[in-house]
Every structure is written in structure tokens, then in C-alpha cells.
Design a protein around this motif. Structure first.
Motif, mmCIF file in Angstrom:
data_model
loop_
_atom_site.group_PDB
_atom_site.id
_atom_site.type_symbol
_atom_site.label_atom_id
_atom_site.label_comp_id
_atom_site.label_asym_id
_atom_site.label_seq_id
_atom_site.Cartn_x
_atom_site.Cartn_y
_atom_site.Cartn_z
ATOM 1 N N PRO A 1 9.734 -21.976 1.354
ATOM 2 C CA PRO A 1 11.005 -21.511 1.811
ATOM 3 C C PRO A 1 11.874 -22.711 2.238
ATOM 4 N N ILE A 2 12.985 -22.457 1.674
ATOM 5 C CA ILE A 2 14.018 -23.720 1.972
ATOM 6 C C ILE A 2 14.544 -23.915 3.546
ATOM 7 N N TYR A 3 14.399 -22.612 4.072
ATOM 8 C CA TYR A 3 14.915 -22.587 5.644
ATOM 9 C C TYR A 3 13.926 -23.267 6.429
ATOM 10 N N ALA B 1 15.017 -17.622 -1.459
ATOM 11 C CA ALA B 1 16.128 -18.607 -2.006
ATOM 12 C C ALA B 1 15.947 -18.866 -3.391
ATOM 13 N N TYR B 2 16.660 -18.919 -4.379
ATOM 14 C CA TYR B 2 16.359 -19.099 -5.836
ATOM 15 C C TYR B 2 17.376 -20.334 -6.133
ATOM 16 N N HIS B 3 16.766 -20.943 -7.470
ATOM 17 C CA HIS B 3 17.571 -22.028 -8.016
ATOM 18 C C HIS B 3 17.811 -21.674 -9.545
ATOM 19 N N PRO C 1 12.713 -18.497 -7.922
ATOM 20 C CA PRO C 1 12.593 -18.596 -6.561
ATOM 21 C C PRO C 1 11.934 -20.020 -6.143
#
Length: 229
Positions: A141-143, A172-174, A137
Motif C-alpha cells: 500500500p503506497i499510503y 493504487a496502481y501503476h 496494483p
């Protein structure tokens, strides 16, 4: 034959020269990927795909095989991992070595564990995925992400989230950048590591570290010291 581990280690690292065989806490960093793959007992064959004689020699020293050298087409700065895996599978097939599953393992993944390799393998088989790889994760928060404009001006990428609490935004994950399990038959049809039929296991930030510069290297060594004192 059931499973093959393909450790991808070309010789032309630019940002950290000779990164794949640089000493990491007492041994070449590639040794951790090789030894973990061997100790896992998940593989009928643990091999290294390389274009470099020194890397090949070190790989053999730590127990991996190097049945052939990587072609120039997959050893340049623009080749992608999926192309390397395709080439290896085709070359193994030409040697009459056919595998149902393959696991591409990066050579600079000293935090890789037998437990996580096994989890990925079981998930791949249980759900009939084309590929499975670990994700992590994002720490923020990317948002709520920002972008910089001219003269240092800052703007939200998604301004509609300005008043939304962080905990109310979706996670969100990478890609964790350690390994990719593939079902060989399905993978060879799509020839991509991320597909519409991919699965993942979730790792925490302590279990992963992308290594692109000297700071990354030191952080990886610190995490490794804490996990494996």
C-alpha cells in the motif's frame, strides 16, 4: 483502415545498450512485440518506429514494416512516447494511410499477450475512451509509504495512516509499461497517453516487468520461462 500497431524502438538505449534488439531467450527482444501484434490479427499494419538501421533490419526480418525513419526530434533522450505516436500518425496520414485506432507497443515487452491486447482494444471501443493501457496494483500500500531524511532518519509520507490497517487503505496502481491503445481522432486533439478519458485493464505482477537494468532483465526472463516454458 482500422488499426495500426506502432512499436517504438529507438537505437540510443543508455542503461542497457542496444536493449531493443538484445537476445532474450533465443531471439531479439523486439521480436516478441512484433510477433504478438501480428498473431493477434488486430492490426491492418504492424510497423516499427526507429532511427536505427540495424533495428529496422531486424524488425523487417520478423515481419514488421518500417515505412519511414524516426526524426531526430523524437529519437533523443528527452522525447516522450506520445510525441513519437503523434509523429507516426502524421507521417502515415501524409502517405494517405488513415487509421481509426492505433496501439503503441513497447519493444521490450516480452510478456505481452494477444489476450490483453484484445481486452484493451475492446474496452477502448466499448467505452469510447481516448486511450486505454494496462495497469498493475502496487505490491505494498503506497499510503503507508516512507521517506528517508538526513542521516538515515525515516518518516511516513502520510503519518495519518500510521494506525490504519493495510487492507483498509485504497488500492493504487501503476502503468504496466506494455502498450497504449488510442482513438486516433481524440488522441490527436490532446496528444497525451494519459487523459481525463483514459481507461485501463488490470494485469498481475507475473504478466509485467519493467526492464531498466540487468536485474530487471533476468526477472523478465524468469517470468517468461514460467509463463511460456
Amino acid at each position: 483502415m482500422d488499426s495500426v500497431a506502432i512499436i517504438t524502438a529507438r537505437g540510443g538505449s543508455k542503461r542497457i545498450p542496444r536493449k531493443n534488439i538484445r537476445d532474450f531467450r533465443g531471439k531479439p527482444i523486439i521480436a516478441y512485440s512484433i510477433e504478438t501484434a501480428l498473431k493477434s490479427q488486430l492490426f491492418d499494419l504492424v510497423m516499427v518506429s526507429t532511427d536505427d538501421e540495424e533495428i529496422a533490419g531486424i524488425a523487417k526480418q520478423y515481419g514488421a514494416t518500417v515505412p519511414f525513419y524516426r526524426s531526430a526530434a523524437t529519437a533523443n533522450d528527452f522525447s516522450i512516447t506520445a510525441d513519437v505516436v503523434v509523429e507516426v500518425i502524421l507521417q502515415l496520414k501524409a502517405m494517405d494511410k488513415n487509421f481509426k485506432y492505433a496501439c503503441c507497443i513497447y519493444p521490450t515487452a516480452p510478456l505481452i499477450s494477444i489476450e490483453n491486447l484484445a481486452k484493451g482494444y475492446e474496452l477502448l471501443k466499448r467505452n469510447n475512451y481516448t486511450t486505454v493501457f494496462p495497469v498493475c496494483p502496487f505490491s505494498f500500500p503506497i499510503y503507508r509509504g516512507l521517506q528517508l531524511k538526513e542521516e538515515g532518519k525515516v518518516e511516513m509520507i502520510w503519518p495519518e495512516n500510521m494506525e490504519t490497517r493495510s487492507q483498509d487503505l485504497p488500492g493504487a496502481y501503476h502503468d504496466a509499461g506494455q502498450f497504449y491503445w488510442v482513438d486516433v481522432a481524440s488522441f490527436m486533439q490532446e496528444r497525451q497517453l494519459y487523459t481525463s478519458n483514459s481507461g485501463s485493464i488490470i494485469l498481475d505482477a507475473m504478466q509485467i516487468q519493467d526492464i531498466d537494468d540487468e536485474t530487471d532483465w533476468e526477472i523478465a526472463a524468469l517470468k517468461h520461462t514460467l509463463l511460456y516454458p
